[in-house]
Scaffold this motif. Structure first.
Motif, PDB file in Angstrom:
ATOM      1  N   GLY A 156      70.132  16.626  36.365  1.00 32.44           N
ATOM      2  CA  GLY A 156      71.172  17.643  36.307  1.00 32.44           C
ATOM      3  C   GLY A 156      70.648  19.055  36.137  1.00 32.44           C
ATOM      4  N   ARG A 157      69.328  19.236  36.151  1.00 33.56           N
ATOM      5  CA  ARG A 157      68.759  20.581  35.960  1.00 33.56           C
ATOM      6  C   ARG A 157      68.601  21.346  37.256  1.00 33.56           C
ATOM      7  NH1 ARG A 157      64.178  21.273  31.676  1.00 33.56           N
ATOM      8  NH2 ARG A 157      64.721  23.376  32.247  1.00 33.56           N
ATOM      9  N   ASP A 158      68.438  20.648  38.374  1.00 32.91           N
ATOM     10  CA  ASP A 158      68.228  21.297  39.664  1.00 32.91           C
ATOM     11  C   ASP A 158      69.403  21.028  40.583  1.00 32.91           C
ATOM     12  OD1 ASP A 158      65.496  22.478  39.470  1.00 32.91           O
ATOM     13  OD2 ASP A 158      64.970  20.393  39.030  1.00 32.91           O
ATOM     14  N   HIS A 159      69.880  22.101  41.221  1.00 31.55           N
ATOM     15  CA  HIS A 159      71.044  22.004  42.106  1.00 31.55           C
ATOM     16  C   HIS A 159      70.753  22.768  43.391  1.00 31.55           C
ATOM     17  CE1 HIS A 159      73.588  20.587  38.772  1.00 31.55           C
ATOM     18  NE2 HIS A 159      72.793  21.350  38.063  1.00 31.55           N
ATOM     19  N   ALA A 160      71.273  22.252  44.492  1.00 37.24           N
ATOM     20  CA  ALA A 160      71.211  22.937  45.783  1.00 37.24           C
ATOM     21  C   ALA A 160      72.636  23.094  46.279  1.00 37.24           C
ATOM     22  CB  ALA A 160      70.373  22.140  46.782  1.00 37.24           C
TER      23      ALA A 160
ATOM     24  N   PHE B 127      69.460  27.650  45.367  1.00 39.37           N
ATOM     25  CA  PHE B 127      68.758  26.643  44.563  1.00 39.37           C
ATOM     26  C   PHE B 127      68.802  27.110  43.120  1.00 39.37           C
ATOM     27  CE2 PHE B 127      66.818  26.337  48.774  1.00 39.37           C
ATOM     28  CZ  PHE B 127      66.901  24.965  49.006  1.00 39.37           C
ATOM     29  N   LEU B 128      69.415  26.314  42.265  1.00 40.11           N
ATOM     30  CA  LEU B 128      69.576  26.659  40.856  1.00 40.11           C
ATOM     31  C   LEU B 128      68.736  25.725  39.998  1.00 40.11           C
ATOM     32  CD1 LEU B 128      73.500  26.722  40.733  1.00 40.11           C
ATOM     33  CD2 LEU B 128      71.982  28.599  41.364  1.00 40.11           C
ATOM     34  N   ARG B 129      68.083  26.298  38.993  1.00 37.33           N
ATOM     35  CA  ARG B 129      67.405  25.493  37.980  1.00 37.33           C
ATOM     36  C   ARG B 129      67.955  25.942  36.639  1.00 37.33           C
ATOM     37  NH1 ARG B 129      64.034  21.580  36.975  1.00 37.33           N
ATOM     38  NH2 ARG B 129      62.655  21.709  35.207  1.00 37.33           N
ATOM     39  N   THR B 130      68.429  24.983  35.854  1.00 37.34           N
ATOM     40  CA  THR B 130      69.029  25.312  34.574  1.00 37.34           C
ATOM     41  C   THR B 130      68.092  24.963  33.422  1.00 37.34           C
ATOM     42  OG1 THR B 130      70.180  23.180  34.503  1.00 37.34           O
ATOM     43  CG2 THR B 130      71.390  25.036  35.426  1.00 37.34           C
ATOM     44  N   ASN B 131      68.281  25.643  32.310  1.00 38.20           N
ATOM     45  CA  ASN B 131      67.483  25.373  31.116  1.00 38.20           C
ATOM     46  C   ASN B 131      68.185  24.318  30.256  1.00 38.20           C
ATOM     47  OD1 ASN B 131      69.543  26.741  29.715  1.00 38.20           O
ATOM     48  ND2 ASN B 131      68.340  28.635  29.517  1.00 38.20           N
ATOM     49  N   ASP B 132      67.636  24.056  29.071  1.00 39.03           N
ATOM     50  CA  ASP B 132      68.206  23.028  28.194  1.00 39.03           C
ATOM     51  C   ASP B 132      69.621  23.358  27.735  1.00 39.03           C
ATOM     52  OD1 ASP B 132      65.913  21.487  28.391  1.00 39.03           O
ATOM     53  OD2 ASP B 132      65.006  22.332  26.574  1.00 39.03           O
TER      54      ASP B 132
ATOM     55  N   GLY C  35      71.812  24.656  29.693  1.00 43.46           N
ATOM     56  CA  GLY C  35      72.675  24.597  30.869  1.00 43.46           C
ATOM     57  C   GLY C  35      72.835  25.928  31.581  1.00 43.46           C
ATOM     58  N   LEU C  36      72.094  26.956  31.138  1.00 45.10           N
ATOM     59  CA  LEU C  36      72.160  28.263  31.788  1.00 45.10           C
ATOM     60  C   LEU C  36      71.146  28.313  32.931  1.00 45.10           C
ATOM     61  CD1 LEU C  36      72.374  30.526  28.623  1.00 45.10           C
ATOM     62  CD2 LEU C  36      74.249  29.823  30.141  1.00 45.10           C
ATOM     63  N   ILE C  37      71.468  29.096  33.946  1.00 41.45           N
ATOM     64  CA  ILE C  37      70.590  29.214  35.109  1.00 41.45           C
ATOM     65  C   ILE C  37      69.372  30.038  34.725  1.00 41.45           C
ATOM     66  CG2 ILE C  37      70.381  30.086  37.472  1.00 41.45           C
ATOM     67  CD1 ILE C  37      73.489  29.634  37.654  1.00 41.45           C
ATOM     68  N   GLU C  38      68.183  29.410  34.829  1.00 35.02           N
ATOM     69  CA  GLU C  38      66.943  30.110  34.517  1.00 35.02           C
ATOM     70  C   GLU C  38      66.227  30.586  35.778  1.00 35.02           C
ATOM     71  OE1 GLU C  38      64.597  27.393  32.195  1.00 35.02           O
ATOM     72  OE2 GLU C  38      64.043  26.187  33.929  1.00 35.02           O
ATOM     73  N   GLU C  39      66.573  29.981  36.918  1.00 35.47           N
ATOM     74  CA  GLU C  39      66.005  30.416  38.191  1.00 35.47           C
ATOM     75  C   GLU C  39      67.034  30.220  39.290  1.00 35.47           C
ATOM     76  OE1 GLU C  39      61.762  29.721  39.543  1.00 35.47           O
ATOM     77  OE2 GLU C  39      62.870  28.382  40.899  1.00 35.47           O
ATOM     78  N   LEU C  40      67.164  31.240  40.120  1.00 30.61           N
ATOM     79  CA  LEU C  40      68.046  31.205  41.275  1.00 30.61           C
ATOM     80  C   LEU C  40      67.229  31.652  42.476  1.00 30.61           C
ATOM     81  CD1 LEU C  40      70.717  31.157  42.868  1.00 30.61           C
ATOM     82  CD2 LEU C  40      71.282  33.355  41.836  1.00 30.61           C
ATOM     83  N   CYS C  41      67.052  30.753  43.426  1.00 36.10           N
ATOM     84  CA  CYS C  41      66.309  31.038  44.650  1.00 36.10           C
ATOM     85  C   CYS C  41      67.284  30.906  45.812  1.00 36.10           C
ATOM     86  CB  CYS C  41      65.154  30.049  44.802  1.00 36.10           C
ATOM     87  SG  CYS C  41      64.230  30.229  46.340  1.00 36.10           S
ATOM     88  N   VAL C  42      67.345  31.923  46.661  1.00 38.33           N
ATOM     89  CA  VAL C  42      68.269  31.914  47.797  1.00 38.33           C
ATOM     90  C   VAL C  42      67.466  31.909  49.092  1.00 38.33           C
ATOM     91  CG1 VAL C  42      70.154  33.141  48.961  1.00 38.33           C
ATOM     92  CG2 VAL C  42      69.998  33.164  46.454  1.00 38.33           C
ATOM     93  N   MET C  43      67.848  31.025  49.984  1.00 33.08           N
ATOM     94  CA  MET C  43      67.280  30.960  51.328  1.00 33.08           C
ATOM     95  C   MET C  43      68.415  31.212  52.316  1.00 33.08           C
ATOM     96  SD  MET C  43      64.106  30.206  51.031  1.00 33.08           S
ATOM     97  CE  MET C  43      62.981  29.558  49.826  1.00 33.08           C
TER      98      MET C  43
END
Length: 137
Positions: free
Chosen positions: A66-70, A87-92, A94-102
């Motif tokens: 549940g930490r990585d979402h596309a 592409f979202l990566r969440t921390n413990d 549940g907040l987004i710690e990385e957002l990568c857009v393609m």
């Protein structure tokens, strides 16, 4: 449905910064250097909302943890249709710690780059108005 997707689909750009970790990292489809911090990334997301029309998420995928979402989307920039993925990566917490857009195709990415470049002075002013942000340049 991920809360980020729900907020975007509602058009609730004010909710987006609350979903971001304080030290969030944004990896842009058009800039090499990442942008960091809730104030700057929140302002960038507001800028994106001003330039993309008819944004629709068409698919959502998540890893078992549940930490990585596309979140795959389609949108328009003027007459140009673009396809992309957040592409979202969440921390413990549940907040987004990385957002990568393609974004694709190349013509759509160029249209996005041009539209965002026209927004960037306003984006920096918005981020700096927060009081915690530093200029991106």
């Amino acid at each position: 449905m991920h809360p980020f997707r729900a907020a975007v689909e509602r058009g609730d750009v004010d909710a987006l910064p609350r979903l971001l970790a304080e030290d969030v990292v944004f990896l842009s489809p058009v800039a090499f250097t990442p942008y960091t911090g809730r104030a700057m990334v929140g302002a960038i997301l507001r800028g994106v909302a001003r330039v993309l029309d008819d944004l629709r998420y068409v698919r959502e995928m998540a890893d078992p943890s549940g930490r990585d979402h596309a979140l795959m989307f389609t949108a328009r920039i003027g007459a140009r249709e673009v396809h992309g993925c957040d592409f979202l990566r969440t921390n413990d917490a549940g907040l987004i710690e990385e957002l990568c857009v393609m974004v694709r195709p190349m013509t759509g990415m160029r249209a996005l780059a041009d539209a965002m470049a026209a927004q960037f002075d306003a984006i920096e002013r918005e981020a700096l108005a927060d009081g915690r942000a530093r200029p991106a340049r």
